[in-house]
Enzyme design. Structure first.
Site, PDB file in Angstrom:
ATOM      1  N   THR A 280     -10.403  -3.080  32.539  1.00 16.02           N
ATOM      2  CA  THR A 280      -9.808  -2.219  33.566  1.00 16.02           C
ATOM      3  C   THR A 280     -10.874  -1.444  34.331  1.00 16.02           C
ATOM      4  O   THR A 280     -10.823  -1.337  35.542  1.00 16.02           O
ATOM      5  CB  THR A 280      -8.796  -1.248  32.912  1.00 16.02           C
ATOM      6  OG1 THR A 280      -7.803  -2.038  32.276  1.00 16.02           O
ATOM      7  CG2 THR A 280      -8.130  -0.344  33.926  1.00 16.02           C
ATOM      8  N   THR A 281     -11.850  -0.906  33.611  1.00 17.36           N
ATOM      9  CA  THR A 281     -12.818  -0.032  34.284  1.00 17.36           C
ATOM     10  C   THR A 281     -14.244  -0.590  34.259  1.00 17.36           C
ATOM     11  O   THR A 281     -15.129  -0.016  34.896  1.00 17.36           O
ATOM     12  CB  THR A 281     -12.846   1.347  33.592  1.00 17.36           C
ATOM     13  OG1 THR A 281     -13.162   1.144  32.212  1.00 17.36           O
ATOM     14  CG2 THR A 281     -11.523   2.067  33.710  1.00 17.36           C
TER      15      THR A 281
ATOM     16  N   ASN B  34      -3.299   1.011  32.681  1.00 15.31           N
ATOM     17  CA  ASN B  34      -4.527   1.336  31.937  1.00 15.31           C
ATOM     18  C   ASN B  34      -4.910   0.169  31.019  1.00 15.31           C
ATOM     19  O   ASN B  34      -6.021   0.088  30.533  1.00 15.31           O
ATOM     20  CB  ASN B  34      -4.376   2.639  31.120  1.00 15.31           C
ATOM     21  CG  ASN B  34      -3.066   2.746  30.369  1.00 15.31           C
ATOM     22  OD1 ASN B  34      -2.174   1.930  30.559  1.00 15.31           O
ATOM     23  ND2 ASN B  34      -2.957   3.749  29.532  1.00 15.31           N
ATOM     24  N   ALA B  35      -3.968  -0.738  30.775  1.00 15.92           N
ATOM     25  CA  ALA B  35      -4.244  -1.924  29.959  1.00 15.92           C
ATOM     26  C   ALA B  35      -4.905  -2.993  30.829  1.00 15.92           C
ATOM     27  O   ALA B  35      -4.945  -2.855  32.047  1.00 15.92           O
ATOM     28  CB  ALA B  35      -2.940  -2.460  29.400  1.00 15.92           C
ATOM     29  N   GLY B  36      -5.403  -4.027  30.208  1.00 13.20           N
ATOM     30  CA  GLY B  36      -5.988  -5.113  31.001  1.00 13.20           C
ATOM     31  C   GLY B  36      -6.234  -6.349  30.177  1.00 13.20           C
ATOM     32  O   GLY B  36      -6.826  -6.274  29.112  1.00 13.20           O
TER      33      GLY B  36
ATOM     34  N   LYS C  12      -5.530  -8.503  22.107  1.00 13.89           N
ATOM     35  CA  LYS C  12      -4.081  -8.762  22.009  1.00 13.89           C
ATOM     36  C   LYS C  12      -3.665  -9.892  22.937  1.00 13.89           C
ATOM     37  O   LYS C  12      -2.789 -10.668  22.616  1.00 13.89           O
ATOM     38  CB  LYS C  12      -3.286  -7.507  22.413  1.00 13.89           C
ATOM     39  CG  LYS C  12      -3.412  -6.376  21.424  1.00 13.89           C
ATOM     40  CD  LYS C  12      -2.613  -5.174  21.870  1.00 13.89           C
ATOM     41  CE  LYS C  12      -3.232  -4.411  23.021  1.00 13.89           C
ATOM     42  NZ  LYS C  12      -4.476  -3.700  22.715  1.00 13.89           N
TER      43      LYS C  12
ATOM     44  N   GLN D  53      -2.910  -0.705  24.681  1.00 17.04           N
ATOM     45  CA  GLN D  53      -3.817   0.228  24.000  1.00 17.04           C
ATOM     46  C   GLN D  53      -3.770  -0.033  22.483  1.00 17.04           C
ATOM     47  O   GLN D  53      -3.505  -1.153  22.089  1.00 17.04           O
ATOM     48  CB  GLN D  53      -3.501   1.688  24.334  1.00 17.04           C
ATOM     49  CG  GLN D  53      -3.795   2.087  25.775  1.00 17.04           C
ATOM     50  CD  GLN D  53      -2.700   1.700  26.735  1.00 17.04           C
ATOM     51  OE1 GLN D  53      -1.540   1.954  26.490  1.00 17.04           O
ATOM     52  NE2 GLN D  53      -3.051   1.074  27.823  1.00 17.04           N
TER      53      GLN D  53
ATOM     54  N   GLY E  42     -13.360 -17.514  18.429  1.00 14.69           N
ATOM     55  CA  GLY E  42     -13.944 -17.781  19.744  1.00 14.69           C
ATOM     56  C   GLY E  42     -12.865 -17.591  20.790  1.00 14.69           C
ATOM     57  O   GLY E  42     -11.688 -17.446  20.447  1.00 14.69           O
TER      58      GLY E  42
ATOM     59  N   LYS F  97     -12.310 -12.088  17.088  1.00  9.85           N
ATOM     60  CA  LYS F  97     -13.740 -12.073  17.414  1.00  9.85           C
ATOM     61  C   LYS F  97     -14.657 -12.115  16.198  1.00  9.85           C
ATOM     62  O   LYS F  97     -15.704 -11.462  16.180  1.00  9.85           O
ATOM     63  CB  LYS F  97     -14.053 -10.857  18.293  1.00  9.85           C
ATOM     64  CG  LYS F  97     -13.445 -10.978  19.687  1.00  9.85           C
ATOM     65  CD  LYS F  97     -13.846  -9.817  20.538  1.00  9.85           C
ATOM     66  CE  LYS F  97     -14.295 -10.233  21.915  1.00  9.85           C
ATOM     67  NZ  LYS F  97     -14.705  -9.159  22.778  1.00  9.85           N
TER      68      LYS F  97
ATOM     69  N   THR G   2      -8.793   6.170  32.027  1.00 11.69           N
ATOM     70  CA  THR G   2      -9.002   5.045  32.943  1.00 11.69           C
ATOM     71  C   THR G   2      -8.768   5.486  34.401  1.00 11.69           C
ATOM     72  O   THR G   2      -8.907   4.676  35.319  1.00 11.69           O
ATOM     73  CB  THR G   2      -8.046   3.884  32.615  1.00 11.69           C
ATOM     74  OG1 THR G   2      -6.712   4.365  32.726  1.00 11.69           O
ATOM     75  CG2 THR G   2      -8.271   3.355  31.205  1.00 11.69           C
TER      76      THR G   2
ATOM     77  N   THR H 138      -4.311   8.150  24.622  1.00 11.74           N
ATOM     78  CA  THR H 138      -3.558   7.949  25.858  1.00 11.74           C
ATOM     79  C   THR H 138      -2.291   8.797  25.768  1.00 11.74           C
ATOM     80  O   THR H 138      -2.119   9.558  24.807  1.00 11.74           O
ATOM     81  CB  THR H 138      -3.290   6.444  26.106  1.00 11.74           C
ATOM     82  OG1 THR H 138      -2.783   6.295  27.435  1.00 11.74           O
ATOM     83  CG2 THR H 138      -2.320   5.846  25.095  1.00 11.74           C
TER      84      THR H 138
HETATM   85  P1  IMP Z   1      -5.608   6.898  29.860  1.00 11.90           P
HETATM   86  O1  IMP Z   1      -4.681   5.996  29.127  1.00 11.90           O
HETATM   87  O2  IMP Z   1      -6.123   6.305  31.140  1.00 11.90           O
HETATM   88  O3  IMP Z   1      -5.045   8.273  30.055  1.00 11.90           O
HETATM   89  O4  IMP Z   1      -6.930   7.112  28.953  1.00 11.90           O
HETATM   90  C1  IMP Z   1      -6.890   7.832  27.732  1.00 11.90           C
HETATM   91  C2  IMP Z   1      -7.782   7.185  26.694  1.00 11.90           C
HETATM   92  O5  IMP Z   1      -7.256   5.919  26.343  1.00 11.90           O
HETATM   93  C3  IMP Z   1      -9.215   6.930  27.151  1.00 11.90           C
HETATM   94  O6  IMP Z   1     -10.080   7.071  26.047  1.00 11.90           O
HETATM   95  C4  IMP Z   1      -9.170   5.473  27.597  1.00 11.90           C
HETATM   96  O7  IMP Z   1     -10.446   4.883  27.546  1.00 11.90           O
HETATM   97  C5  IMP Z   1      -8.245   4.907  26.558  1.00 11.90           C
HETATM   98  N1  IMP Z   1      -7.541   3.698  26.993  1.00 11.90           N
HETATM   99  C6  IMP Z   1      -6.503   3.610  27.839  1.00 11.90           C
HETATM  100  N2  IMP Z   1      -6.113   2.351  27.990  1.00 11.90           N
HETATM  101  C7  IMP Z   1      -6.904   1.605  27.215  1.00 11.90           C
HETATM  102  C8  IMP Z   1      -6.963   0.199  26.911  1.00 11.90           C
HETATM  103  O8  IMP Z   1      -6.160  -0.634  27.390  1.00 11.90           O
HETATM  104  N3  IMP Z   1      -7.937  -0.165  26.052  1.00 11.90           N
HETATM  105  C9  IMP Z   1      -8.780   0.721  25.473  1.00 11.90           C
HETATM  106  N4  IMP Z   1      -8.754   2.016  25.710  1.00 11.90           N
HETATM  107  C10 IMP Z   1      -7.822   2.458  26.577  1.00 11.90           C
END
Ligand code: IMP
Length: 430
Positions: free
Chosen positions: A304-305, A38-40, A16, A228, A419, A335, A133, A243
């Protein structure tokens, strides 16, 4: 430009950031309406890498107003780190006229939300581990819905803040002590922590609903930036492996306080294949060498992780579902170059569950785990050019893939990314 929503049509990480970056150029307001850090997005500015988790990537452009609306859960420490980093790089200077504002109604992520998120994941056991996350997102949204959340505006009302903290901490301490054998939280420390951040945040806080309404009334262009993806929506996703927010179009209305007429285009972002991080069903997953190849070539590791993402073929059942629940008007296909060189490309057109053909996502998670993909095989393509003006500039097999997706979904593919570079993007109609 007309108002546009850009949101994930799969399980997040669809790319995105790149599409938002391209569309941001033409929008005056860029609004985040749900989720938290949790996004990145990984962004490269003047050769320097910046990873943003909360602040919309539109911040890279001059003269933009980046809004963090009320539907977001905000970790003040992460937010201030991003602000400091952007200021250091000169991106938030007065000269650039780009600013960041936060809703006074956004919910605050406290350190105890993160702690509880981690403890639940560690003690989840079979079926209880979501693979979050660990940023405190779920526990913060729980408090919101349970009507004991702390709002940004509470941070600079010391008395109200203390009252709310006392209520929250009493309950948290019982859980921490008796369920997880953890030390008790100190209300004084949390109060101090919150007051300090309240002071720092206050100059950026406003009623973002009014700001967005004024922008709408004055015909300003707005980009609503999703985080997400559709299949992680708390209601319509692969529950409970989701999420805790509404990641779909509906989340824009509740998360910003605007009505449906404020949207003209709703673009769903999808990779040319599928990925997911965390636990949960994934019928088209390739747990083999080809999956590894896609992961390596597509650099499929979380921003993020850092977790490796699970990779698989494009799932058209899930994408059709995304078209429906979001009211998508278009798709951006990302992609595509990652699949170049694979001789046969599969797409999932239906599931088979317990011997029956199924064309939608089952609600029962165990049934979804048993879903076997029904594939159609298409011809693969070779290298994609670095620029293109239309589908006719692309390998015939790839153009056929795009047209197949459009026919299956009933919406146009308006953007194709070939790309990481901005120029490696085919922009079609819209
Ligand atoms: P939470 O949002 O940290 O509670 O995670 C809940 C679920 O959403 C988990 O499976 C995470 O890996 C997934 N998730 C949360 N944020 C993202 C994102 O930005 N990209 C992909 N998966 C996400």
């Amino acid at each position: 430009m007309a108002n546009v929503a850009i949101l994930g049509a799969q399980w997040g990480d669809e790319g995105k950031g790149k599409v938002v970056d391209i569309y941001s150029e033409k929008s005056e307001f860029i609004v985040r309406y749900q989720g938290g850090n949790n996004a990145g997005h990984t962004l490269v500015v003047n050769g320097e890498k910046t990873v943003l988790h909360l602040i919309p990537s539109g911040v890279l452009h001059e003269g933009k107003t980046c809004v963090i609306a009320s539907g977001v859960v905000l970790d003040p420490a992460v937010f201030m780190e991003e602000i400091d980093e952007l200021t250091k790089r000169g991106l938030l200077s007065e000269k650039r006229r780009t600013k960041v504002v936060i809703s006074e109604r956004a919910q605050v992520i406290f350190p105890y939300h993160k702690l509880l998120d981690r403890l639940r994941e560690e003690h989840g056991g079979k079926g209880g581990k979501i693979g979050t996350t660990v940023r405190g997102i779920g526990p913060a949204y729980e408090d919101k819905v349970a009507r004991r959340g702390i709002l940004i505006c509470d941070l600079y009302d010391p008395e109200l803040l203390r009252e709310k903290l006392e209520r929250a901490v009493k309950e948290k301490n019982t859980v921490l002590e008796h369920l997880y054998g953890q030390p008790k939280l100190s209300i004084d420390e949390l109060h101090q922590w919150a007051i300090e951040f309240g002071k720092k945040l206050k100059p950026m806080v406003c009623d973002t609903r009014v700001l967005v309404q004024e922008a709408l009334a004055n015909g300003k262009s707005i980009l609503f930036e999703g985080a997400q993806g559709t299949l992680l929506d708390v209601e319509h996703g692969t529950y409970p492996y989701v999420t805790s927010s509404n990641t779909i179009t509906g989340g824009i209305f509740t998360g910003c306080g605007v009505g449906p007429k404020s949207l003209e285009h709703i673009v769903g972002i999808s990779k040319a294949y599928t990925t997911r991080v965390g636990t949960g069903p994934f019928p088209t997953e390739l747990a083999d060498a080809l999956g590894e190849q896609i992961r390596a070539k597509g650099a499929e590791f979380g921003a993020t992780t850092g977790r490796p993402r699970r990779c698989g073929w494009l799932d058209l059942v899930a994408l059709r579902y995304a078209v429906e629940v979001n009211g998508l008007t278009a798709i951006a296909l990302m992609k595509a170059d990652v699949l170049s060189g694979i001789s046969e490309i599969k797409v999932c057109t239906a599931y088979e569950i317990d011997g029956k053909r199924v064309n939608t996502l089952p609600a029962n998670i165990r049934a979804f785990e048993r879903a076997k993909p029904v594939y159609e095989t298409l011809k693969g393509w070779g290298d994609l050019p670095s620029t293109a003006k239309g589908l006719s500039d692309l390998p015939r097999e790839f153009a056929a893939y795009v047209e197949y997706i459009e026919r299956s979904l009933g919406v146009p593919v308006v953007t194709v990314s070939m790309g990481p570079g901005r120029e490696q993007t085919l922009m079609r109609m819209m």
